[in-house]
Enzyme design. Sequence first.
Site, PDB file in Angstrom:
ATOM      1  N   ARG A   1      51.749 -38.070 120.948  1.00 23.37           N
ATOM      2  CA  ARG A   1      52.024 -38.550 119.580  1.00 23.37           C
ATOM      3  C   ARG A   1      53.211 -37.799 118.964  1.00 23.37           C
ATOM      4  NH1 ARG A   1      52.831 -36.553 114.640  1.00 23.37           N
ATOM      5  NH2 ARG A   1      51.212 -35.010 115.024  1.00 23.37           N
ATOM      6  N   ASP A   2      53.063 -36.504 118.727  1.00 29.54           N
ATOM      7  CA  ASP A   2      54.126 -35.762 118.039  1.00 29.54           C
ATOM      8  C   ASP A   2      55.368 -35.677 118.928  1.00 29.54           C
ATOM      9  OD1 ASP A   2      55.628 -33.865 116.522  1.00 29.54           O
ATOM     10  OD2 ASP A   2      53.791 -32.987 115.753  1.00 29.54           O
TER      11      ASP A   2
ATOM     12  N   HIS B   1      48.907 -26.150 113.521  1.00 25.74           N
ATOM     13  CA  HIS B   1      49.861 -27.048 114.206  1.00 25.74           C
ATOM     14  C   HIS B   1      51.244 -26.426 114.024  1.00 25.74           C
ATOM     15  CE1 HIS B   1      51.302 -31.301 115.081  1.00 25.74           C
ATOM     16  NE2 HIS B   1      52.336 -30.862 114.380  1.00 25.74           N
TER      17      HIS B   1
ATOM     18  N   CYS C   1      59.325 -34.380 113.828  1.00 27.49           N
ATOM     19  CA  CYS C   1      59.055 -35.568 113.014  1.00 27.49           C
ATOM     20  C   CYS C   1      60.382 -36.210 112.652  1.00 27.49           C
ATOM     21  CB  CYS C   1      58.289 -35.132 111.761  1.00 27.49           C
ATOM     22  SG  CYS C   1      58.029 -36.502 110.626  1.00 27.49           S
TER      23      CYS C   1
ATOM     24  N   ASN D   1      56.847 -28.898 119.089  1.00 28.08           N
ATOM     25  CA  ASN D   1      55.634 -28.099 118.875  1.00 28.08           C
ATOM     26  C   ASN D   1      55.619 -26.933 119.851  1.00 28.08           C
ATOM     27  OD1 ASN D   1      54.780 -31.087 118.253  1.00 28.08           O
ATOM     28  ND2 ASN D   1      53.366 -29.778 117.159  1.00 28.08           N
TER      29      ASN D   1
HETATM   30  P1  HMG Z   1      55.844 -48.268 103.024  1.00 28.20           P
HETATM   31  O1  HMG Z   1      57.154 -48.860 103.491  1.00 28.20           O
HETATM   32  O2  HMG Z   1      55.875 -47.431 101.788  1.00 28.20           O
HETATM   33  O3  HMG Z   1      54.692 -49.318 102.794  1.00 28.20           O
HETATM   34  O4  HMG Z   1      55.255 -47.436 104.209  1.00 28.20           O
HETATM   35  P2  HMG Z   1      54.509 -50.844 103.017  1.00 28.20           P
HETATM   36  O5  HMG Z   1      53.071 -51.073 102.769  1.00 28.20           O
HETATM   37  O6  HMG Z   1      55.552 -51.553 102.196  1.00 28.20           O
HETATM   38  O7  HMG Z   1      54.812 -51.127 104.568  1.00 28.20           O
HETATM   39  C1  HMG Z   1      56.085 -51.322 105.128  1.00 28.20           C
HETATM   40  C2  HMG Z   1      55.970 -52.265 106.305  1.00 28.20           C
HETATM   41  O8  HMG Z   1      55.138 -51.669 107.303  1.00 28.20           O
HETATM   42  C3  HMG Z   1      55.285 -53.585 105.964  1.00 28.20           C
HETATM   43  O9  HMG Z   1      55.835 -54.566 106.842  1.00 28.20           O
HETATM   44  C4  HMG Z   1      53.846 -53.349 106.321  1.00 28.20           C
HETATM   45  O10 HMG Z   1      53.155 -54.533 106.631  1.00 28.20           O
HETATM   46  C5  HMG Z   1      53.966 -52.478 107.527  1.00 28.20           C
HETATM   47  P3  HMG Z   1      56.703 -55.806 106.265  1.00 28.20           P
HETATM   48  O11 HMG Z   1      55.850 -56.440 105.217  1.00 28.20           O
HETATM   49  O12 HMG Z   1      57.948 -55.147 105.683  1.00 28.20           O
HETATM   50  O13 HMG Z   1      56.967 -56.642 107.468  1.00 28.20           O
HETATM   51  N1  HMG Z   1      52.830 -51.572 107.681  1.00 28.20           N
HETATM   52  C6  HMG Z   1      52.197 -51.351 108.844  1.00 28.20           C
HETATM   53  N2  HMG Z   1      52.374 -51.864 110.080  1.00 28.20           N
HETATM   54  C7  HMG Z   1      51.543 -51.407 111.045  1.00 28.20           C
HETATM   55  N3  HMG Z   1      50.597 -50.480 110.841  1.00 28.20           N
HETATM   56  C8  HMG Z   1      50.399 -49.941 109.620  1.00 28.20           C
HETATM   57  C9  HMG Z   1      51.228 -50.382 108.563  1.00 28.20           C
HETATM   58  N4  HMG Z   1      51.296 -50.059 107.258  1.00 28.20           N
HETATM   59  C10 HMG Z   1      52.282 -50.796 106.737  1.00 28.20           C
HETATM   60  N5  HMG Z   1      49.464 -49.009 109.446  1.00 28.20           N
HETATM   61  C11 HMG Z   1      53.634 -46.146 105.432  1.00 28.20           C
HETATM   62  C12 HMG Z   1      54.105 -46.619 104.057  1.00 28.20           C
HETATM   63  C13 HMG Z   1      52.611 -45.058 105.232  1.00 28.20           C
HETATM   64  C14 HMG Z   1      53.038 -47.325 106.171  1.00 28.20           C
HETATM   65  C15 HMG Z   1      54.866 -45.591 106.202  1.00 28.20           C
HETATM   66  O14 HMG Z   1      55.450 -44.603 105.410  1.00 28.20           O
HETATM   67  C16 HMG Z   1      54.515 -45.016 107.535  1.00 28.20           C
HETATM   68  O15 HMG Z   1      54.071 -45.706 108.436  1.00 28.20           O
HETATM   69  N6  HMG Z   1      54.754 -43.680 107.699  1.00 28.20           N
HETATM   70  C17 HMG Z   1      54.440 -42.981 108.919  1.00 28.20           C
HETATM   71  C18 HMG Z   1      55.466 -41.924 109.180  1.00 28.20           C
HETATM   72  C19 HMG Z   1      55.067 -41.120 110.395  1.00 28.20           C
HETATM   73  O16 HMG Z   1      54.315 -41.574 111.244  1.00 28.20           O
HETATM   74  N7  HMG Z   1      55.608 -39.886 110.487  1.00 28.20           N
HETATM   75  C20 HMG Z   1      55.341 -39.027 111.582  1.00 28.20           C
HETATM   76  C21 HMG Z   1      53.928 -38.532 111.622  1.00 28.20           C
HETATM   77  S1  HMG Z   1      53.598 -37.209 110.469  1.00 28.20           S
HETATM   78  C22 HMG Z   1      54.123 -35.800 111.314  1.00 28.20           C
HETATM   79  O17 HMG Z   1      54.796 -35.900 112.317  1.00 28.20           O
HETATM   80  C23 HMG Z   1      53.680 -34.452 110.830  1.00 28.20           C
HETATM   81  C24 HMG Z   1      52.535 -33.887 111.687  1.00 28.20           C
HETATM   82  O18 HMG Z   1      52.932 -33.757 113.049  1.00 28.20           O
HETATM   83  C25 HMG Z   1      52.111 -32.509 111.159  1.00 28.20           C
HETATM   84  C26 HMG Z   1      53.306 -31.563 110.962  1.00 28.20           C
HETATM   85  O19 HMG Z   1      54.066 -31.316 111.926  1.00 28.20           O
HETATM   86  O20 HMG Z   1      53.424 -31.102 109.824  1.00 28.20           O
HETATM   87  C27 HMG Z   1      51.296 -34.789 111.626  1.00 28.20           C
HETATM   88 MG    MG Z   2      54.064 -32.129 113.908  1.00 30.49          MG
END
Ligand code: HMG
Ligand code: MG
Length: 294
Positions: A20-21, A212, A245, A254
């Site tokens: 994933r990450d 993490h 990310c 990581n």
């Molecule tokens: P948004 O653009 O604010 O919201 O995204 P939205 O509801 O307008 O959705 C945009 C589009 O995505 C729409 O499609 C939705 O239908 C679709 P359109 O109408 O334009 O065709 N959509 C989805 N599609 C599939 N599955 C879903 C989904 N939700 C909406 N679940 C949202 C808000 C939260 C969805 C967006 O910001 C997002 O997906 N963010 C994820 C970012 C991410 O994954 N980042 C990396 C992980 S976090 C990380 O790495 C940190 C971590 O490792 C810990 C650390 O290191 O600190 C965990």
């Molecule tokens: Mg991370």
Amino acid sequence: MTGASADALGFIRLTEVGPRDGLQNEKRLVSTAAKVEFVDLLSAAGFPEIEVSSFVSPKWVPQLGDAADVFARIQRRPGTVYSALVPNERGMDAALAARVDKVAIFAAASEGFSAANTGGTIAEVVARFVPVVRAAHAARIPVRAYVSCVVRCPYDGAVAPSAVRRVVEQLLALGADEIDLGETLGVAEPEDIERLYAELASVLPPARTTLHLHNTNGRALDNARLALQLGVRSFDASAGGLGGCPYAPGARGNVDTAALLAMLVSAGYETGVDGAAVERAISSITHVLRADAS
Ligand code: HMG
Ligand code: MG
């Protein structure tokens, strides 16, 4: 916990987050078949938990748009928990359909990262998780809750431990089963980790957290050693040190699973993870990533 031997210092729970990450941060798309092989090799290594993918918007993270296919094709090893990130109810529905064993919600301790990574304020994102946690518990699935940027944010700079504590309190109030503290930028020094846990002491003990660590400044192992002294017993790591990310510019991978494992084994801890099998998983994915890059 299983796997602890009588003469070991104790059991450390390792969650492998490379699929994933690690893969969310690769520029090119890795094939579903290569991801499945990577996860299967990690399963053979005996991890108690593997974070397989994310049910997030593919517009935001196209690299993991095949999460459902990956879940459908992996061989599940009894004893391993197969988890995934879920940002909202839509992601939760998809995760349930894919038969995940556990979901991970993700909030941030800084407003800048919350907006960049999840398109909302901290309060908005926490509110989005209310129905997600409810659905997870209705399905008897545990919830890991990440708090990102526990030391520094790429947009807002230094993050106060009290800001982390406030988000942790909100996630515990929602019913999160596990708090995972994300040092997203990989720039922490051991003193930062010590200050963070001192602030959290009134809210939850170190043994109830997962750490993490990203490793941009090369201090992740030192931070892990310090965390062990404080009583942390659960860590995330990524095979080959992959990771980062897309919404955290400057962050590197990581902490490398093989390096963390070697440190834990030499210190006398038990993990139940087979180092030689981890190396096979690392070779498989690095071969794929090198071939993609050429
Ligand atoms: P948004 O653009 O604010 O919201 O995204 P939205 O509801 O307008 O959705 C945009 C589009 O995505 C729409 O499609 C939705 O239908 C679709 P359109 O109408 O334009 O065709 N959509 C989805 N599609 C599939 N599955 C879903 C989904 N939700 C909406 N679940 C949202 C808000 C939260 C969805 C967006 O910001 C997002 O997906 N963010 C994820 C970012 C991410 O994954 N980042 C990396 C992980 S976090 C990380 O790495 C940190 C971590 O490792 C810990 C650390 O290191 O600190 C965990
Ligand atoms: Mg991370």
